[in-house]
Design a protein around this motif. Structure first.
Motif, PDB file in Angstrom:
ATOM      1  N   TYR B   3       0.830  -1.212   0.000  1.00  0.00           N
ATOM      2  CA  TYR B   3       0.000   0.000   0.000  1.00  0.00           C
ATOM      3  C   TYR B   3       0.864   1.262   0.000  1.00  0.00           C
ATOM      4  CZ  TYR B   3      -3.970  -3.063   0.847  1.00  0.00           C
ATOM      5  OH  TYR B   3      -4.910  -4.040   0.713  1.00  0.00           O
ATOM      6  N   ILE B   4       1.994   1.160   0.687  1.00  0.00           N
ATOM      7  CA  ILE B   4       2.898   2.327   0.748  1.00  0.00           C
ATOM      8  C   ILE B   4       3.566   2.543  -0.605  1.00  0.00           C
ATOM      9  CG2 ILE B   4       4.956   3.284   1.851  1.00  0.00           C
ATOM     10  CD1 ILE B   4       2.606   3.149   3.733  1.00  0.00           C
ATOM     11  N   TYR B   5       4.084   1.458  -1.178  1.00  0.00           N
ATOM     12  CA  TYR B   5       4.733   1.599  -2.489  1.00  0.00           C
ATOM     13  C   TYR B   5       3.748   2.132  -3.522  1.00  0.00           C
ATOM     14  CZ  TYR B   5       8.743  -1.039  -0.763  1.00  0.00           C
ATOM     15  OH  TYR B   5       9.840  -1.453  -0.061  1.00  0.00           O
ATOM     16  N   ALA B   6       2.541   1.601  -3.486  1.00  0.00           N
ATOM     17  CA  ALA B   6       1.542   2.045  -4.452  1.00  0.00           C
ATOM     18  C   ALA B   6       1.223   3.527  -4.238  1.00  0.00           C
ATOM     19  CB  ALA B   6       0.285   1.196  -4.321  1.00  0.00           C
ATOM     20  N   SER B   7       1.140   3.919  -2.982  1.00  0.00           N
ATOM     21  CA  SER B   7       0.850   5.330  -2.686  1.00  0.00           C
ATOM     22  C   SER B   7       1.989   6.219  -3.167  1.00  0.00           C
ATOM     23  CB  SER B   7       0.663   5.522  -1.182  1.00  0.00           C
ATOM     24  OG  SER B   7      -0.372   4.705  -0.702  1.00  0.00           O
ATOM     25  N   LEU B   8       3.215   5.768  -2.946  1.00  0.00           N
ATOM     26  CA  LEU B   8       4.366   6.566  -3.368  1.00  0.00           C
ATOM     27  C   LEU B   8       4.441   6.632  -4.891  1.00  0.00           C
ATOM     28  CD1 LEU B   8       7.092   5.561  -0.769  1.00  0.00           C
ATOM     29  CD2 LEU B   8       6.159   7.847  -1.171  1.00  0.00           C
ATOM     30  N   LEU B   9       4.060   5.542  -5.523  1.00  0.00           N
ATOM     31  CA  LEU B   9       4.037   5.545  -6.982  1.00  0.00           C
ATOM     32  C   LEU B   9       3.052   6.608  -7.471  1.00  0.00           C
ATOM     33  CD1 LEU B   9       4.364   4.581  -9.850  1.00  0.00           C
ATOM     34  CD2 LEU B   9       3.054   2.531  -9.297  1.00  0.00           C
ATOM     35  N   LEU B  10       1.858   6.617  -6.900  1.00  0.00           N
ATOM     36  CA  LEU B  10       0.866   7.634  -7.283  1.00  0.00           C
ATOM     37  C   LEU B  10       1.396   9.039  -6.977  1.00  0.00           C
ATOM     38  CD1 LEU B  10      -2.405   5.910  -6.062  1.00  0.00           C
ATOM     39  CD2 LEU B  10      -1.831   6.508  -8.443  1.00  0.00           C
ATOM     40  N   SER B  12       4.496  10.109  -6.695  1.00  0.00           N
ATOM     41  CA  SER B  12       5.591  10.577  -7.553  1.00  0.00           C
ATOM     42  C   SER B  12       5.108  10.764  -8.992  1.00  0.00           C
ATOM     43  CB  SER B  12       6.802   9.647  -7.458  1.00  0.00           C
ATOM     44  OG  SER B  12       6.542   8.428  -8.086  1.00  0.00           O
ATOM     45  N   ALA B  13       3.989  10.110  -9.340  1.00  0.00           N
ATOM     46  CA  ALA B  13       3.402  10.338 -10.666  1.00  0.00           C
ATOM     47  C   ALA B  13       2.445  11.537 -10.631  1.00  0.00           C
ATOM     48  CB  ALA B  13       2.662   9.092 -11.130  1.00  0.00           C
ATOM     49  N   LYS B  15      -0.290  11.869  -9.082  1.00  0.00           N
ATOM     50  CA  LYS B  15      -1.705  11.494  -9.124  1.00  0.00           C
ATOM     51  C   LYS B  15      -2.257  11.523  -7.705  1.00  0.00           C
ATOM     52  CE  LYS B  15      -1.961  10.378 -13.542  1.00  0.00           C
ATOM     53  NZ  LYS B  15      -0.674  11.071 -13.842  1.00  0.00           N
ATOM     54  N   ILE B  50       2.993  14.521   2.648  1.00  0.00           N
ATOM     55  CA  ILE B  50       3.909  13.489   2.137  1.00  0.00           C
ATOM     56  C   ILE B  50       5.259  14.082   1.716  1.00  0.00           C
ATOM     57  CG2 ILE B  50       4.240  11.714   0.366  1.00  0.00           C
ATOM     58  CD1 ILE B  50       1.286  11.167   0.415  1.00  0.00           C
ATOM     59  N   LEU B  54       8.900  12.830   3.017  1.00  0.00           N
ATOM     60  CA  LEU B  54       9.935  12.318   2.116  1.00  0.00           C
ATOM     61  C   LEU B  54      11.200  13.158   2.216  1.00  0.00           C
ATOM     62  CD1 LEU B  54       7.988  11.236  -1.087  1.00  0.00           C
ATOM     63  CD2 LEU B  54       8.370  10.042   1.066  1.00  0.00           C
TER      64      LEU B  54
END
Lengths: 294, 69, 69, 69, 69, 69, 69
Positions: B3-10, B12-13, B15, B50, B54
């Protein structure tokens, strides 16, 4: 008048002043040491150690003062130090060198009541040679385990009775003396040194070599860092500069997630660090089903 | 950590981190999505700055250097 | 960092990090996928033992904390 | 640190660190020389194995790098 | 390293690090001065905040000492 | 790493990191330049404060040494 | 640092670090090349095992982790 007075001076005094004058002219460095209460045999030890490097004269202050005048030195500079019993040291070494040399060898003496130990005091295991008697209770007080063998006190194991800096138990003094253990250091107390017109009070002669080592190290380190910074072209320097440049490159690559075999570790570490920081920030509110390292 | 990786992906994109987007990403990665956890993560991240988190995560080595006596 | 977060998401979901999977995740997050970059990331990650890297990375915050006093 | 830098300069130029040489260098750098200090430095550095100290100092950055297991 | 020690001597004596001063110090130490190198060092040092570099340099020995196991 | 070294070379020479400059440097080093990668690096570096990153990078060795128990 | 970045660029492009190559790269980056410095850097780097240096530089994050008590 002066001539008449001079005739009254014993011959040995004239010779002594003559000798001192000669030495004052011969040696550039003169050191005055306080020998009040200083054991004569220890002074003899020092004289032996200094052979070939320096000469020690014990003489009357008044004779030394006369010699200063005859040697053409300004005796007023020395006047305040010409009290009590002094030894006069003549040397070619500079005063600091002489002081360092004297500090190098340790002169020891027996403990007296009230002394602190300068080194660890150990009563060694074995036959003390002391006849058993009231002394046994002294050993007991010092917590030294003993037995009696052939009527003599026999120590069972090496026993430390004082660590460096500890007061030495007063009752231990006679035992230590019997065993020939000298746990207290003595050193010649230098009042003043003179070289080439410069008077240096004794307390200024103390040199902490470790400080100098640290300073040399620091100076070198400063120089090295500066050299690294400007990429001073020496192999040892450029090795570090190149490493720094490489590290810079990896950090920059990690920052922009530029993946190559060299940077992949740094990039992933960075992503991980961020992920765990974020996980940590919400871990109190959400069960993520993971362990967040704190 | 999915869930964290997915959130960070969003993040950094650039979104939005909402339930739909997060669910999409997780499903694309083959993760069976737990709705309760999904809601909880989205809600919790709304409360967090966030970028600030970071930034501090990266600032760590510097902080350590400063802490060295 | 999108490619990295997406890769780590796949990794923690125990899915293989290959071009297809990575592309799927990135697309789901609305990232326009660049094939060259995709190939480069997948190739570079093949060379790496991610679990090992993660172990080291996780040890970091601990090291940092310990260094504080 | 002037006296130390001047001494290390002499050392790296393979000149003896004695009062005359040290005084020369310091004066050339515009330092007002203190005779007592000069004598102290010369005496102290006679006892210090500068090459040994420098070797340890230079080994340092390498040591840090080498500390990585 | 003669040029560096000489530069630091000037720096710690609060004298300007220029070609003339550096040459003076090096000559006093009996170093045969190479003009090109002299110019290069003076120019390079102009780009650097020496105090800043030294401040960081001093932080290191402490760290290094601590690192010694 | 060629693209990164070339970028840092431009940065330390106080030249702008743009596609033309980067291409020039890489070509001079005999590197066959990949336009997609070139664009990606230039774009990514635009988002980053390089000086800040380098400052942190150099702070690291201190951190490492200090962290040793 | 320009000379060093340029040298590392050549190294990672698997080109020899010699005067001509280094000059080419530096010139392409708009750096005014000083021949004496060029020679000195090339000579000094001949003594350096760059692969070793790079390995140490890359090994750092591991060092941090290992430092954790």
């Amino acid at each position: 008048m002066a001539v008449v007075t001079q005739h009254k001076i014993p011959k040995w005094k004239i010779e002594e002043v003559e000798e001192l004058t000669q030495k004052l002219k011969e040696y550039p460095t003169i050191v005055i040491a306080n020998i009040e209460g200083f054991p004569a045999d220890k002074l003899h030890d020092i004289r032996k150690k200094l052979r070939g490097k320096a000469e020690i004269k014990v003489t009357k202050n008044s004779l030394f003062e006369l010699a200063l005048k005859k040697a053409g030195l300004d005796e007023s500079k020395f006047k305040p130090y010409l009290t009590g019993s002094n030894a006069y040291i003549f040397t070619n070494m500079n005063p600091f060198e002489l002081h360092l040399f004297l500090a190098k060898f340790k002169l020891k003496r027996y403990a007296m009541p009230g002394d602190k130990a300068d080194e660890e005091v150990v009563i060694p295991a074995g036959d003390t040679g002391m006849p058993a008697g009231p002394i046994l209770s002294t050993f007991g007080k010092l917590k030294v385990k003993t037995k009696v063998q052939d009527g003599k006190v026999y120590v069972l194991q090496d026993t430390v009775i004082a660590k460096p800096g500890d007061p030495i138990p007063p009752e231990a003094a006679p035992i230590l003396q019997k065993l020939g253990i000298m746990p207290v250091y003595i050193k010649l107390s230098i009042k003043v040194a003179y070289e080439g017109g410069v008077i240096i009070p004794g307390e200024q002669l103390e040199i902490n070599l470790d400080e100098y080592k640290d300073e040399v190290m620091k100076a070198h380190f400063n120089a090295f860092s500066l050299a690294v910074e400007i990429a001073y072209p020496e192999p040892e320097v450029l090795k570090v500069t190149a490493q720094k440049a490489a590290r810079n490159a990896i950090s920059l690559a990690a920052e922009i997630a530029y993946i190559t075999p060299e940077t992949v570790q740094a990039v992933i570490s960075k992503a991980m660090t961020k992920a765990y920081a974020l996980a940590g920030a919400i871990s109190g509110k959400v069960d993520l089903g993971i362990q967040v390292p704190q | 950590m999915e869930y964290i990786y997915a959130s960070l992906l969003l993040h950094s994109a650039k979104k939005e981190i909402n339930e739909d987007n997060l669910k999409n990403v997780l499903s694309a990665a083959g993760v069976a999505v737990d709705d309760v956890r999904l809601k909880a993560v989205v809600a919790a991240l709304k409360e967090v700055n966030i970028d600030e988190v970071l930034k501090n995560a990266t600032a760590m080595p510097v902080a350590v250097a400063a802490a060295a006596p």
